[in-house]
Design a protein around this motif. Structure first.
Motif, mmCIF file in Angstrom:
data_model
loop_
_atom_site.group_PDB
_atom_site.id
_atom_site.type_symbol
_atom_site.label_atom_id
_atom_site.label_comp_id
_atom_site.label_asym_id
_atom_site.label_seq_id
_atom_site.Cartn_x
_atom_site.Cartn_y
_atom_site.Cartn_z
ATOM 1 N N GLY A 77 0.815 -1.214 0.000
ATOM 2 C CA GLY A 77 0.000 0.000 0.000
ATOM 3 C C GLY A 77 0.845 1.258 0.000
ATOM 4 N N SER A 132 -12.548 0.555 -11.604
ATOM 5 C CA SER A 132 -12.442 0.049 -10.239
ATOM 6 C C SER A 132 -13.161 -1.281 -10.074
ATOM 7 C CB SER A 132 -13.011 1.073 -9.249
ATOM 8 O OG SER A 132 -14.355 1.363 -9.557
ATOM 9 N N ASP A 137 -8.799 -9.040 -9.527
ATOM 10 C CA ASP A 137 -8.101 -9.421 -8.297
ATOM 11 C C ASP A 137 -8.838 -10.540 -7.564
ATOM 12 O OD1 ASP A 137 -6.020 -7.686 -8.674
ATOM 13 O OD2 ASP A 137 -6.848 -6.088 -7.427
ATOM 14 N N TRP A 141 -6.494 -6.077 1.568
ATOM 15 C CA TRP A 141 -7.355 -5.055 2.181
ATOM 16 C C TRP A 141 -6.514 -4.014 2.916
ATOM 17 C CZ3 TRP A 141 -8.305 -3.962 7.460
ATOM 18 C CH2 TRP A 141 -9.349 -3.068 7.691
ATOM 19 N N ALA A 200 -4.972 -1.660 0.381
ATOM 20 C CA ALA A 200 -5.933 -0.677 -0.129
ATOM 21 C C ALA A 200 -6.184 0.430 0.890
ATOM 22 C CB ALA A 200 -7.247 -1.373 -0.490
ATOM 23 N N ASP A 241 -5.297 4.637 0.576
ATOM 24 C CA ASP A 241 -6.261 5.702 0.846
ATOM 25 C C ASP A 241 -5.757 6.648 1.930
ATOM 26 O OD1 ASP A 241 -7.956 4.805 -1.056
ATOM 27 O OD2 ASP A 241 -9.387 3.866 0.302
ATOM 28 N N ARG A 266 -11.692 8.779 -2.305
ATOM 29 C CA ARG A 266 -10.945 8.467 -3.511
ATOM 30 C C ARG A 266 -11.023 9.593 -4.531
ATOM 31 N NH1 ARG A 266 -9.206 3.293 -4.472
ATOM 32 N NH2 ARG A 266 -9.753 1.756 -2.915
#
Length: 309
Positions: free
Chosen positions: A142, A175, A182, A207, A210, A214, A222
């Motif tokens: 990430g 998205s 994925d 997770w 992600a 962010d 986003r």
């Protein structure tokens, strides 16, 4: 395609800063995958996840770093062919660096290198090494992706396949397609590797990655909205349309102190377009006033309801 050859000193420094972010982000991404993800067969999606599946199918007949390199470059040339040079240039740095970096970092995962500090399988805490790897793998992935986005680059990978599909199927949202790709990779990993614990930890790792993207990039949202006040609003407006590929809204406001009318540009954009937008503004008017806020929800043409690419 016009190529700008001559840069001012400020523009050159900005380009170097962005390139440094892309390079460092790609190195962090490669480190996380090589140290935490690949050794434990954590299928988190993306090129690395697909490579882990292929590695298990062919029983490691080809080194996994070679598989990663081949897939990365195949996807890059597909992106170049279908999406053009503008997209390819953004992914070029990561495409060159990532396969080489992951190959180098994988040499650290050995009991004979640096006293085996990165050989987590042989640690005295090997019983929790898998869980720790899932957590820190997601953190590194990430962080690496977020830094790359901040530099105006892209890690490419399986996202390229999603963007190509969206180019042919206009109503599809990138998205959603990325999530489907994925998710399909993770499900394939479950059947190929045959270990539910690995699969669940892979999902947790993805997770975490992600969430970190962010948090580092824009917090919880986003999409962003920028309001730009500049005497060169016409030039900025044209550049945003042509280079960032976003439309704008222009309205006249009155300065509270000066009492003079000012034209304000309002534009909503995605996190991937942040660096492109800022580069355009700084190049045209370094004194422009720019206010950026998170967009809680954007609906309408060019945006999915309740979902921001």
């Amino acid at each position: 395609m016009s190529i700008k050859i001559k840069y001012t000193k400020a523009e050159l420094l900005l380009q170097l800063k962005n390139l440094s972010l892309v390079i460092f982000g790609t190195l962090v991404l490669a480190f996380g995958c090589a140290i935490f993800v690949v050794p434990f067969d954590l299928v988190t999606g993306g090129v690395t996840g697909l490579s882990i599946i292929i590695d298990n199918v062919i029983m490691s007949a080809i080194p996994i770093d070679i598989v990663i390199g081949v897939i990365t470059w195949v996807l890059f040339f597909l992106g170049l062919f279908f999406l053009g040079w503008d997209f390819a240039i953004k992914t070029l740095a990561s495409t060159i660096i990532y396969p080489v970096a992951i190959s180098m970092f994988m040499h650290l995962v050995s009991p004979d290198v640096l006293g085996g500090i990165f050989y987590l399988q042989g640690s005295v805490h090997a019983d929790i090494a898998l869980i720790i790897s899932a957590l820190f793998g997601g953190l590194c992935v990430g962080t690496g992706c977020a830094l790359t986005f901040l530099g105006g680059g892209s890690t490419g990978g399986m996202d390229i396949l999603a963007f190509i599909l969206c180019r042919f199927f206009k109503k599809w949202k990138s998205s959603t397609v990325i999530f489907i790709i994925d998710a399909t990779t993770v499900v394939l990993g479950l059947f190929v590797i045959g270990d539910l614990i690995h699969t669940l930890l892979g999902i947790i790792s993805a997770w975490i990655g992600a969430m970190v993207i962010d948090r580092i990039f824009i917090g919880r949202g986003r999409a962003l909205t920028a309001q730009i006040v500049s005497d060169k609003h016409e030039e900025i407006n044209l550049a945003i349309r042509e280079e960032v590929r976003r439309t704008t809204t222009m309205f006249v406001a009155t300065g509270g102190y000066s009492g003079e009318p000012k034209t304000v540009l309002s534009v909503t954009f995605t996190m991937r377009q942040y660096a492109d937008l800022m580069n355009v503004i700084k190049r045209i008017d370094k004194t422009a006033f720019v206010s950026i806020t998170r967009a809680h929800e954007i609906n309408g043409e060019g945006w999915t309801y309740g979902e921001h690419d």
